[in-house]
Design a protein around this motif. Structure first.
Motif, mmCIF file in Angstrom:
data_model
loop_
_atom_site.group_PDB
_atom_site.id
_atom_site.type_symbol
_atom_site.label_atom_id
_atom_site.label_comp_id
_atom_site.label_asym_id
_atom_site.label_seq_id
_atom_site.Cartn_x
_atom_site.Cartn_y
_atom_site.Cartn_z
ATOM 1 N N GLU A 36 3.608 0.907 -9.052
ATOM 2 C CA GLU A 36 2.915 -0.390 -9.483
ATOM 3 C C GLU A 36 3.837 -1.474 -9.641
ATOM 4 O OE1 GLU A 36 0.776 -0.643 -13.163
ATOM 5 O OE2 GLU A 36 1.848 1.185 -13.617
ATOM 6 N N SER A 42 10.588 7.454 2.898
ATOM 7 C CA SER A 42 9.325 8.207 3.805
ATOM 8 C C SER A 42 9.484 7.383 4.961
ATOM 9 C CB SER A 42 8.053 7.871 3.080
ATOM 10 O OG SER A 42 7.757 6.379 2.883
ATOM 11 N N PRO A 52 0.854 -1.184 -0.072
ATOM 12 C CA PRO A 52 -0.067 -0.134 -0.143
ATOM 13 C C PRO A 52 0.955 1.410 0.113
ATOM 14 C CG PRO A 52 -0.773 -1.657 1.539
ATOM 15 C CD PRO A 52 0.369 -2.124 1.325
ATOM 16 N N ILE A 53 1.993 1.281 0.632
ATOM 17 C CA ILE A 53 2.965 2.511 0.509
ATOM 18 C C ILE A 53 3.469 2.633 -0.771
ATOM 19 C CG2 ILE A 53 4.985 3.577 1.638
ATOM 20 C CD1 ILE A 53 4.257 1.589 4.150
ATOM 21 N N TRP A 109 9.025 7.932 -1.807
ATOM 22 C CA TRP A 109 8.452 6.575 -1.357
ATOM 23 C C TRP A 109 9.722 5.802 -0.521
ATOM 24 C CZ3 TRP A 109 11.180 1.990 -3.380
ATOM 25 C CH2 TRP A 109 10.867 0.850 -2.623
ATOM 26 N N LYS A 116 1.901 2.124 -3.384
ATOM 27 C CA LYS A 116 0.752 2.574 -4.138
ATOM 28 C C LYS A 116 0.726 4.019 -3.920
ATOM 29 C CE LYS A 116 -1.631 -1.803 -5.176
ATOM 30 N NZ LYS A 116 -2.746 -2.424 -4.998
ATOM 31 N N GLU A 117 0.892 4.412 -2.594
ATOM 32 C CA GLU A 117 0.667 5.760 -2.220
ATOM 33 C C GLU A 117 1.437 6.804 -3.023
ATOM 34 O OE1 GLU A 117 1.736 8.166 2.021
ATOM 35 O OE2 GLU A 117 0.954 5.879 2.011
ATOM 36 N N PHE A 118 2.594 6.326 -3.230
ATOM 37 C CA PHE A 118 3.653 7.144 -3.972
ATOM 38 C C PHE A 118 3.659 6.826 -5.388
ATOM 39 C CE2 PHE A 118 5.098 7.217 0.258
ATOM 40 C CZ PHE A 118 5.475 8.732 0.486
ATOM 41 N N GLY A 119 2.487 6.281 -5.931
ATOM 42 C CA GLY A 119 2.373 6.046 -7.667
ATOM 43 C C GLY A 119 3.121 4.886 -7.958
ATOM 44 N N SER A 148 9.553 10.250 -7.264
ATOM 45 C CA SER A 148 8.501 9.523 -6.577
ATOM 46 C C SER A 148 9.321 8.331 -5.847
ATOM 47 C CB SER A 148 7.606 8.805 -7.500
ATOM 48 O OG SER A 148 6.731 10.127 -8.299
ATOM 49 N N THR A 158 6.813 6.123 6.678
ATOM 50 C CA THR A 158 5.993 4.904 6.425
ATOM 51 C C THR A 158 6.729 3.658 6.043
ATOM 52 O OG1 THR A 158 5.003 5.836 4.614
ATOM 53 C CG2 THR A 158 3.818 6.093 6.445
ATOM 54 N N TYR A 159 7.403 3.862 4.742
ATOM 55 C CA TYR A 159 8.393 2.680 4.184
ATOM 56 C C TYR A 159 9.548 2.455 5.133
ATOM 57 C CZ TYR A 159 10.576 -0.300 1.386
ATOM 58 O OH TYR A 159 11.457 -1.580 1.036
#
Length: 93
Positions: free
Chosen positions: A34, A70, A26-27, A67, A29-32, A63, A72-73
């Protein structure tokens, strides 16, 4: 232009890998980001390194850096280190 993170890995602890993947996905994806592909490597030339890999596409290099650095990561890194031997490489603009 897209930027790509190429991950090479060998799983050391499957339970920790599941925790890491559940948190990191999910993290990303949060930063664009895939996931483009993941699975077992097949070496076409040279010595194979780690057993599995993945390629993650992001909109651009900024990006990826946002990510990866970050909070969160970074909070997932304990499970990442416990779960696998890995390399993460960045290629692209």
């Amino acid at each position: 232009m897209s930027a790509y993170v190429v991950v090479e890995l060998t799983v050391k602890d499957a339970a920790a890998k599941e925790r890491y993947s559940a948190a990191a996905g999910p993290i990303i994806k949060e930063f664009g980001g895939e996931f483009i592909v993941g699975g077992t490597w097949e070496a076409l030339a040279g010595e194979p390194g780690l057993s599995h890999g993945a390629i993650i596409r992001f909109p651009d290099r900024a990006s990826v850096m946002n990510w990866y650095h970050s909070e969160t990561y970074q909070a997932t890194l304990t499970d990442r280190e416990a779960s696998m031997a890995c390399t993460f490489r960045l290629i692209g603009a």
